[in-house]
Each structure stands twice: as structure tokens, then as C-alpha cells.
Design an enzyme around this catalytic site. Structure first.
Site, PDB file in Angstrom:
ATOM      1  N   ALA A 180     -16.652   4.185  -5.801  1.00  0.00           N
ATOM      2  CA  ALA A 180     -18.009   4.095  -5.265  1.00  0.00           C
ATOM      3  C   ALA A 180     -18.006   3.767  -3.779  1.00  0.00           C
ATOM      4  O   ALA A 180     -18.843   4.265  -3.019  1.00  0.00           O
ATOM      5  CB  ALA A 180     -18.803   3.047  -6.041  1.00  0.00           C
ATOM      6  N   LYS A 181     -17.069   2.926  -3.341  1.00  0.00           N
ATOM      7  CA  LYS A 181     -16.994   2.567  -1.927  1.00  0.00           C
ATOM      8  C   LYS A 181     -16.665   3.791  -1.082  1.00  0.00           C
ATOM      9  O   LYS A 181     -17.271   4.013  -0.018  1.00  0.00           O
ATOM     10  CB  LYS A 181     -15.942   1.479  -1.721  1.00  0.00           C
ATOM     11  CG  LYS A 181     -15.673   1.106  -0.259  1.00  0.00           C
ATOM     12  CD  LYS A 181     -16.886   0.482   0.407  1.00  0.00           C
ATOM     13  CE  LYS A 181     -16.547   0.022   1.811  1.00  0.00           C
ATOM     14  NZ  LYS A 181     -17.717  -0.550   2.500  1.00  0.00           N
ATOM     15  N   ASP A 225      -0.079   5.077   0.942  1.00  0.00           N
ATOM     16  CA  ASP A 225      -0.269   6.059   2.012  1.00  0.00           C
ATOM     17  C   ASP A 225      -0.260   5.372   3.378  1.00  0.00           C
ATOM     18  O   ASP A 225      -1.023   4.448   3.637  1.00  0.00           O
ATOM     19  CB  ASP A 225      -1.595   6.791   1.803  1.00  0.00           C
ATOM     20  CG  ASP A 225      -1.608   7.570   0.496  1.00  0.00           C
ATOM     21  OD1 ASP A 225      -0.772   8.462   0.339  1.00  0.00           O
ATOM     22  OD2 ASP A 225      -2.451   7.261  -0.364  1.00  0.00           O
ATOM     23  N   ASP A 244      -1.537  -0.774   6.228  1.00  0.00           N
ATOM     24  CA  ASP A 244      -1.700  -0.130   7.535  1.00  0.00           C
ATOM     25  C   ASP A 244      -3.156  -0.002   7.957  1.00  0.00           C
ATOM     26  O   ASP A 244      -3.440   0.129   9.144  1.00  0.00           O
ATOM     27  CB  ASP A 244      -1.075   1.267   7.521  1.00  0.00           C
ATOM     28  CG  ASP A 244      -1.811   2.215   6.580  1.00  0.00           C
ATOM     29  OD1 ASP A 244      -2.278   3.267   7.043  1.00  0.00           O
ATOM     30  OD2 ASP A 244      -1.919   1.916   5.378  1.00  0.00           O
ATOM     31  N   THR A 268     -10.174   3.107   0.929  1.00  0.00           N
ATOM     32  CA  THR A 268     -11.265   2.939  -0.023  1.00  0.00           C
ATOM     33  C   THR A 268     -11.090   3.891  -1.205  1.00  0.00           C
ATOM     34  O   THR A 268     -10.328   4.855  -1.152  1.00  0.00           O
ATOM     35  CB  THR A 268     -12.630   3.193   0.637  1.00  0.00           C
ATOM     36  OG1 THR A 268     -12.681   4.551   1.082  1.00  0.00           O
ATOM     37  CG2 THR A 268     -12.841   2.255   1.818  1.00  0.00           C
ATOM     38  N   ASP A 324       0.874  -1.164   0.000  1.00  0.00           N
ATOM     39  CA  ASP A 324       0.000   0.000   0.000  1.00  0.00           C
ATOM     40  C   ASP A 324       0.918   1.222   0.000  1.00  0.00           C
ATOM     41  O   ASP A 324       2.110   1.113   0.319  1.00  0.00           O
ATOM     42  CB  ASP A 324      -0.884  -0.035   1.251  1.00  0.00           C
ATOM     43  CG  ASP A 324      -1.783   1.170   1.357  1.00  0.00           C
ATOM     44  OD1 ASP A 324      -2.294   1.620   0.323  1.00  0.00           O
ATOM     45  OD2 ASP A 324      -1.973   1.663   2.488  1.00  0.00           O
ATOM     46  N   GLU A 364      -0.816   9.569   5.239  1.00  0.00           N
ATOM     47  CA  GLU A 364      -2.161   9.320   5.755  1.00  0.00           C
ATOM     48  C   GLU A 364      -2.608  10.458   6.665  1.00  0.00           C
ATOM     49  O   GLU A 364      -3.786  10.832   6.676  1.00  0.00           O
ATOM     50  CB  GLU A 364      -2.190   7.997   6.512  1.00  0.00           C
ATOM     51  CG  GLU A 364      -3.576   7.399   6.644  1.00  0.00           C
ATOM     52  CD  GLU A 364      -4.209   7.056   5.308  1.00  0.00           C
ATOM     53  OE1 GLU A 364      -5.231   7.711   4.964  1.00  0.00           O
ATOM     54  OE2 GLU A 364      -3.705   6.173   4.599  1.00  0.00           O
ATOM     55  N   SER A 374      -2.458   0.840  -4.429  1.00  0.00           N
ATOM     56  CA  SER A 374      -2.963   1.942  -3.611  1.00  0.00           C
ATOM     57  C   SER A 374      -4.321   2.400  -4.103  1.00  0.00           C
ATOM     58  O   SER A 374      -4.608   2.376  -5.301  1.00  0.00           O
ATOM     59  CB  SER A 374      -1.971   3.111  -3.679  1.00  0.00           C
ATOM     60  OG  SER A 374      -2.536   4.292  -3.145  1.00  0.00           O
ATOM     61  N   SER A 375      -5.131   2.876  -3.179  1.00  0.00           N
ATOM     62  CA  SER A 375      -6.431   3.428  -3.542  1.00  0.00           C
ATOM     63  C   SER A 375      -6.323   4.819  -4.151  1.00  0.00           C
ATOM     64  O   SER A 375      -7.309   5.343  -4.666  1.00  0.00           O
ATOM     65  CB  SER A 375      -7.339   3.474  -2.311  1.00  0.00           C
ATOM     66  OG  SER A 375      -7.593   2.174  -1.823  1.00  0.00           O
TER      67      SER A 375
END
Length: 217
Positions: A49-50, A10, A166, A46, A8, A17, A108-109
Site C-alpha cells: 500500500a505504501k 536491492d 542503502d 517501499t 536489504d 536498484e 527486502s521490500s
């Protein structure tokens, strides 16, 4: 040692974060909303849409898309104006894996442009064999899609991949994907659920290297 390492971004590779948490506070105030302390942890990891669904759950009176874009633009502005804050051990762990023939991906998101900018500005982009963004996936974390796609791009079975995360959503996604999931706590402390489910909980990237060297993970 596993064949691949999926990170991941961030809160794991970069100390960003906290920027999102600060931005959510400022965004709530701009939209005339009282900041809800549980919101950042719920939204962490997330996308798409989530992410908007979580916003609507906590702040039903706002335009979720506009709320999200306001937060993201605040973070973009900060990162345009200052160096990307690195997590201790960033360069060491990437060099360690590369030196041992381990393939490396980031999952990553964040938006693809944000991921690539952070990796490029910190001089580590050449270490990565794959970059996967949650906005490209049909389902956001905690669904396993992003980690399954990263494993596919690396040419490895999920069970042969470490996932370093994390946040709760990301950790659940790594576990659902069948990866060797390791928590590196940032703003979210480990729960009893995570202590039981994760392969390890390491307090830093340096600790991850030590754990792999001694065969703990």
C-alpha cells in the site's frame, strides 16, 4: 560484533536498484507520463500500500497497481535473461559473518519469489537464517516492522542486530527498529540527517568488514 546481520537486498547485496530506476523511466513513458526524477528515491524500499500511495502522489492520473506491476514485470524479465548483478564483497561478507557465528537475514521490500530467486541463483541462499519480504508485513518501510520481524526470526534483540541499507526509507526503518543501522550508499547519497543518525556510512561491503574488524561498528 553484534549477534545478527540483516541486509536489504536491492542496492546492498545486488546491483539491482538501477534496474528498477530504468524500469520506472520506461513505465512512466508507457503510461504516457513525464518521468519525475525524484520518484525513484521516494519509492525506494517501499512495498504494498505504501508503494502504491507514493505512485499516486507522483502520478495521480495512473492506475497505481498497474503502474507498479508493469515496472516489476520489466525487472523480472531482465533478471530472467541475465545473471543477477552482485555487489562487490557479497560472498566475502556473508562468509565473514558466518565464520564469526553471526546470524544472517535478508529483509527486502521485494516479493518473496524474487528474493529467493536472487539468493539461489547467486549461490548464497544457504548463508541466510531468515528471509523476510515487505509484502508480508502490515506496514512498509520506513515503518520498522520488517526489521523487527527479521530480528524476531533470528531470535535476537533489535539492538543486537546490524541493519545494512542503502535507501532513505530503509534506513529510517532500521533506526526506528532500534537496530545498529549502517548505510551503504548506492543511488541515494547520504544526507546530513543520515550521517548523524546512522552508526556508520560505508562505501562497500568490503568496507563494512574492515569497520567491524577495527571496532568502528
Amino acid at each position: 560484533m553484534k549477534k545478527a546481520a540483516i541486509f536489504d537486498m536491492d542496492g546492498v547485496l545486488f546491483d539491482t536498484e538501477r534496474l528498477y530506476r530504468e524500469s520506472w523511466v520506461e513505465t512512466a513513458a508507457q503510461f504516457g507520463q513525464a518521468f519525475l526524477p525524484a520518484f525513484p528515491a521516494a519509492v525506494c524500499g517501499t512495498s504494498g500500500a505504501k508503494l502504491q500511495a507514493v505512485v499516486r502522489e507522483y502520478y495521480p492520473a495512473v492506475d497505481a497497481a498497474a503502474f507498479v506491476e508493469c515496472c516489476m514485470e520489466r525487472v523480472r524479465k531482465v533478471l530472467r535473461e541475465q545473471p543477477v548483478p552482485e555487489k562487490p564483497g557479497l560472498h566475502e561478507i556473508l562468509t565473514f559473518f558466518r565464520g564469526n557465528g553471526v546470524k544472517i537475514a535478508v529483509a527486502s521490500s521485494s516479493e518473496p519469489s524474487m528474493i529467493e530467486s536472487n539468493l539461489r541463483r547467486t549461490g548464497v541462499i544457504d548463508h541466510f537464517d531468515a528471509i523476510v519480504s515487505g509484502v508480508q508485513m502490515p506496514r512498509s518501510k520506513p515503518a520498522p516492522d520488517i526489521f523487527l520481524e527479521a530480528a524476531r526470526r533470528l531470535g535476537c534483540a533489535p539492538a543486537d542486530c546490524y541493519v545494512f541499507e542503502d535507501g532513505l526509507s530503509g534506513l529510517r526503518a532500521g533506526l526506528a527498529a532500534g537496530c545498529v543501522t549502517v548505510m551503504i550508499p548506492d543511488l541515494t547519497p547520504p544526507t546530513d540527517e543520515l550521517r548523524a543518525a546512522c552508526a556508520a556510512i560505508c562505501d562497500s561491503l568490503h568496507a563494512v568488514i574492515d569497520a567491524i574488524r577495527v571496532g568502528t561498528i
